[in-house]
Design a protein around this motif. Sequence first.
Motif, short mmCIF file in Angstrom:
data_model
loop_
_atom_site.label_atom_id
_atom_site.label_comp_id
_atom_site.label_asym_id
_atom_site.label_seq_id
_atom_site.Cartn_x
_atom_site.Cartn_y
_atom_site.Cartn_z
N PHE A 150 47.65 35.66 38.88
CA PHE A 150 46.88 35.63 39.55
C PHE A 150 45.83 34.65 39.02
CE2 PHE A 150 46.55 38.72 35.52
CZ PHE A 150 45.95 37.72 34.39
N VAL A 152 44.00 28.81 35.45
CA VAL A 152 43.92 27.79 34.95
C VAL A 152 44.97 27.21 34.74
CG1 VAL A 152 43.69 28.68 32.19
CG2 VAL A 152 42.70 29.96 33.07
N GLN A 182 43.25 28.91 25.01
CA GLN A 182 44.00 30.73 26.55
C GLN A 182 45.29 31.42 25.69
OE1 GLN A 182 42.65 31.19 28.59
NE2 GLN A 182 40.74 29.24 28.90
N THR A 223 41.81 33.88 22.60
CA THR A 223 42.89 34.88 22.84
C THR A 223 44.06 35.01 22.93
OG1 THR A 223 40.96 35.44 24.64
CG2 THR A 223 43.36 36.26 24.73
N HIS A 230 48.02 36.50 22.86
CA HIS A 230 48.81 36.64 24.02
C HIS A 230 49.46 38.25 23.59
CE1 HIS A 230 51.92 37.36 27.85
NE2 HIS A 230 50.21 36.20 28.72
N PRO A 248 44.29 40.93 25.57
CA PRO A 248 44.22 41.42 27.02
C PRO A 248 45.32 41.64 27.75
CG PRO A 248 43.33 39.15 26.76
CD PRO A 248 44.02 39.86 25.64
N GLN A 280 45.34 43.62 31.13
CA GLN A 280 44.85 43.11 32.23
C GLN A 280 45.37 44.27 32.98
OE1 GLN A 280 44.20 40.47 32.64
NE2 GLN A 280 44.66 39.50 31.18
N ASP A 309 41.29 42.94 28.23
CA ASP A 309 40.36 41.99 29.94
C ASP A 309 41.21 43.47 30.78
OD1 ASP A 309 39.09 40.72 28.08
OD2 ASP A 309 40.84 38.87 29.11
N ILE A 338 42.46 44.01 34.95
CA ILE A 338 41.76 43.84 35.73
C ILE A 338 42.13 45.47 37.05
CG2 ILE A 338 42.91 42.23 38.37
CD1 ILE A 338 43.24 40.39 36.25
N PHE A 393 36.88 42.92 34.85
CA PHE A 393 36.86 42.23 36.17
C PHE A 393 37.85 43.41 37.56
CE2 PHE A 393 37.83 39.52 32.74
CZ PHE A 393 36.60 39.20 32.62
N TYR A 394 37.38 42.80 38.58
CA TYR A 394 38.06 43.16 39.80
C TYR A 394 38.90 42.05 39.96
CZ TYR A 394 34.28 42.37 42.85
OH TYR A 394 33.16 41.93 43.70
N TYR A 395 40.21 42.06 41.05
CA TYR A 395 40.98 41.14 41.32
C TYR A 395 40.16 40.34 42.53
CZ TYR A 395 44.77 38.12 43.19
OH TYR A 395 45.39 37.04 43.64
N SER A 396 40.31 38.87 42.15
CA SER A 396 39.94 38.04 43.39
C SER A 396 40.58 37.07 43.10
CB SER A 396 38.54 37.23 41.96
OG SER A 396 38.31 35.92 42.79
N ARG A 419 42.67 33.71 43.71
CA ARG A 419 41.97 31.65 43.59
C ARG A 419 43.58 31.84 44.76
NH1 ARG A 419 38.18 32.05 44.30
NH2 ARG A 419 38.20 30.54 42.62
N1 SAM Z 1 44.19 33.37 28.57
C1 SAM Z 1 43.70 34.88 28.80
C2 SAM Z 1 44.89 35.65 28.78
O1 SAM Z 1 45.44 35.52 29.20
O2 SAM Z 1 44.96 36.94 27.65
C3 SAM Z 1 42.42 35.18 29.87
C4 SAM Z 1 42.03 34.24 30.03
S1 SAM Z 1 40.95 34.18 31.54
C5 SAM Z 1 39.98 32.95 31.75
C6 SAM Z 1 40.16 36.16 30.81
C7 SAM Z 1 40.40 36.82 31.51
O3 SAM Z 1 39.69 36.51 33.61
C8 SAM Z 1 41.89 37.45 32.30
O4 SAM Z 1 42.06 38.25 30.88
C9 SAM Z 1 42.06 38.05 33.39
O5 SAM Z 1 41.40 39.40 32.99
C10 SAM Z 1 40.28 37.84 34.01
N2 SAM Z 1 41.08 36.75 35.60
C11 SAM Z 1 41.62 35.97 35.79
N3 SAM Z 1 42.37 35.45 36.84
C12 SAM Z 1 41.61 36.68 37.32
C13 SAM Z 1 41.72 36.96 38.72
N4 SAM Z 1 41.87 36.51 39.76
N5 SAM Z 1 40.74 38.48 39.01
C14 SAM Z 1 40.55 38.73 38.19
N6 SAM Z 1 39.87 38.55 37.59
C15 SAM Z 1 40.99 37.12 36.48
#
Ligand code: SAM
Length: 491
Positions: A192, A195, A230, A280, A282, A307, A309, A348, A350, A379-382, A384
């Motif tokens: 998803f 980064v 990250q 963070t 993993h 996180p 997810q 975190d 999703i 968050f809800y899934y977005s 990308r």
């Molecule tokens: N590196 C960290 C990890 O793996 O836990 C997270 C980094 S990311 C900047 C922060 C959070 O944004 C993620 O843990 C995820 O929950 C959320 N996120 C990332 N991509 C997303 C997406 N496409 N839609 C919704 N939430 C997203």
Amino acid sequence: MDLIKDIDIISAEEAQACDYKTTPDENTGKTKKLYIESYGCQMNFSDSEIVASIMKENGYDTTSDFEKADVIFLNTCSIREKAEQTVRKRLSQFNQIKKENPDLTIGVLGCMAERLKENLLSEEKIVDVVVGPDAYRDLPNLVAVAEEGQKAVNTFLSREETYADIAPVRLNSNGVTAFISIMRGCDNMCSFCVVPFTRGRERSRDPHSIVAEAKDLFEKGYREVTLLGQNVDSYKWSPEENNKARLNKKEEEVSQVVSFAHLLEMVAQVSPYLRVRFSTSHPKDITDEVLHTMKKYDNICKYIHLPVQSGNSRVLELMNRTYDREWYLDRVRAIREILGEECGISSDMIAGFCTETEEEHQDTLSLMDIVQYDFSYMFYYSERPGTLAAKKFEDDIPLEIKKRRLAEIIEKQSLLSHERNKLDLGKEQLILIEGTAKKSDQQLKGRNSANKVVIIPAGKAKKGDYVNVKITDCSPATLFGEILEINPALA
Ligand code: SAM
Ligand code: SF4
């Protein structure tokens, strides 16, 4: 963005919203003014401090007023669509001042710059400069090109850059807590996530420069550092090679390897009066060795952002998280065994990832019940563009369902946070005072080891003090305490 959100009041819409931070006013007699707006994660805020440092060397003081600026930078986030929309809206608001001051340079930095590259120049006419996260050393040149009336782009992604030698200018600092970037990029390919495409390959910063930065902060009066990356548990450095993938290939040939547990220990030894946090982690990388290092040092805070997810193994596989529900729960068991019940754990989440069923969503809720998170970013899934999920799966969960599932996750977290906070009632805890409470200047705000905000009456304690408190009350987001002892001996 606060590390802890007021989860008792957060809505599904707010969870997706994007805060930003701006530069403070600084007047050291430099001829030009720089205004930076930083969006997204803590890494971005930390990068803005590097950007400010580079620009300062090149004749710029910072300003908090974009109308006084010669250069405006938006340090952007691409993680969710909403984050990019926010930046585009903000750019349109700058149209007027650009009309009034045609000499003004406007730059887009960070993840959105990296993702969209020169397309940003054609899509957003107001933008003069587009600079990716590994090209900040080039900023003075690029701004000079823009001042000559041309557009300038540098989105080169480096395999080694860590900005190790650049002393960040602390922006928005409370003078007590600071962030230290220890690595850049990400080699995981969560399906998803944008980064890996916007921040490039994983590389670790020289541990000696990290320790030197921590010492310098301590000498300046700071009492807490958060090591940022990250995926900090994946930190791996050698004098000969700092790129993770290349180091893994030639591990036999290098003279020394520093792991995250090792680095953590080096920073913890700076002073027992310097708290150490990290983010963070993993779930696939956090080792028992790291947990034992945390236990060994009282000044390493007992808090882990881990996180998950999703709580469902099939969804985790589609997300390419490389662990399943059982693996995650085993890591939580290890945390509880080694660090005890009081160690804070956050996550975190999703909601509504591609093909997620109602039962699979229930698995996320049930996992939350088992882990008993102290708090979460939800968050809800977005979808990308360019990510593995966008290429392979249909974004098939209707928005209304995503929002409803997210609301259920948020509600669950609010209940859990309150329950977890109630467990602290009557306990004695050591907090570090960060400043005056938001709601009243008769109160001070600090954090306990588990990263929870604790509010105490303003008495003789002051910012930067350690205070032993007794927890007397709580809400889902906050603990309240009374002062027992100011600045107890910690060594
Ligand atoms: N590196 C960290 C990890 O793996 O836990 C997270 C980094 S990311 C900047 C922060 C959070 O944004 C993620 O843990 C995820 O929950 C959320 N996120 C990332 N991509 C997303 C997406 N496409 N839609 C919704 N939430 C997203
Ligand atoms: Fe994105 Fe996964 Fe890397 Fe975190 S670990 S930054 S979610 S790819």
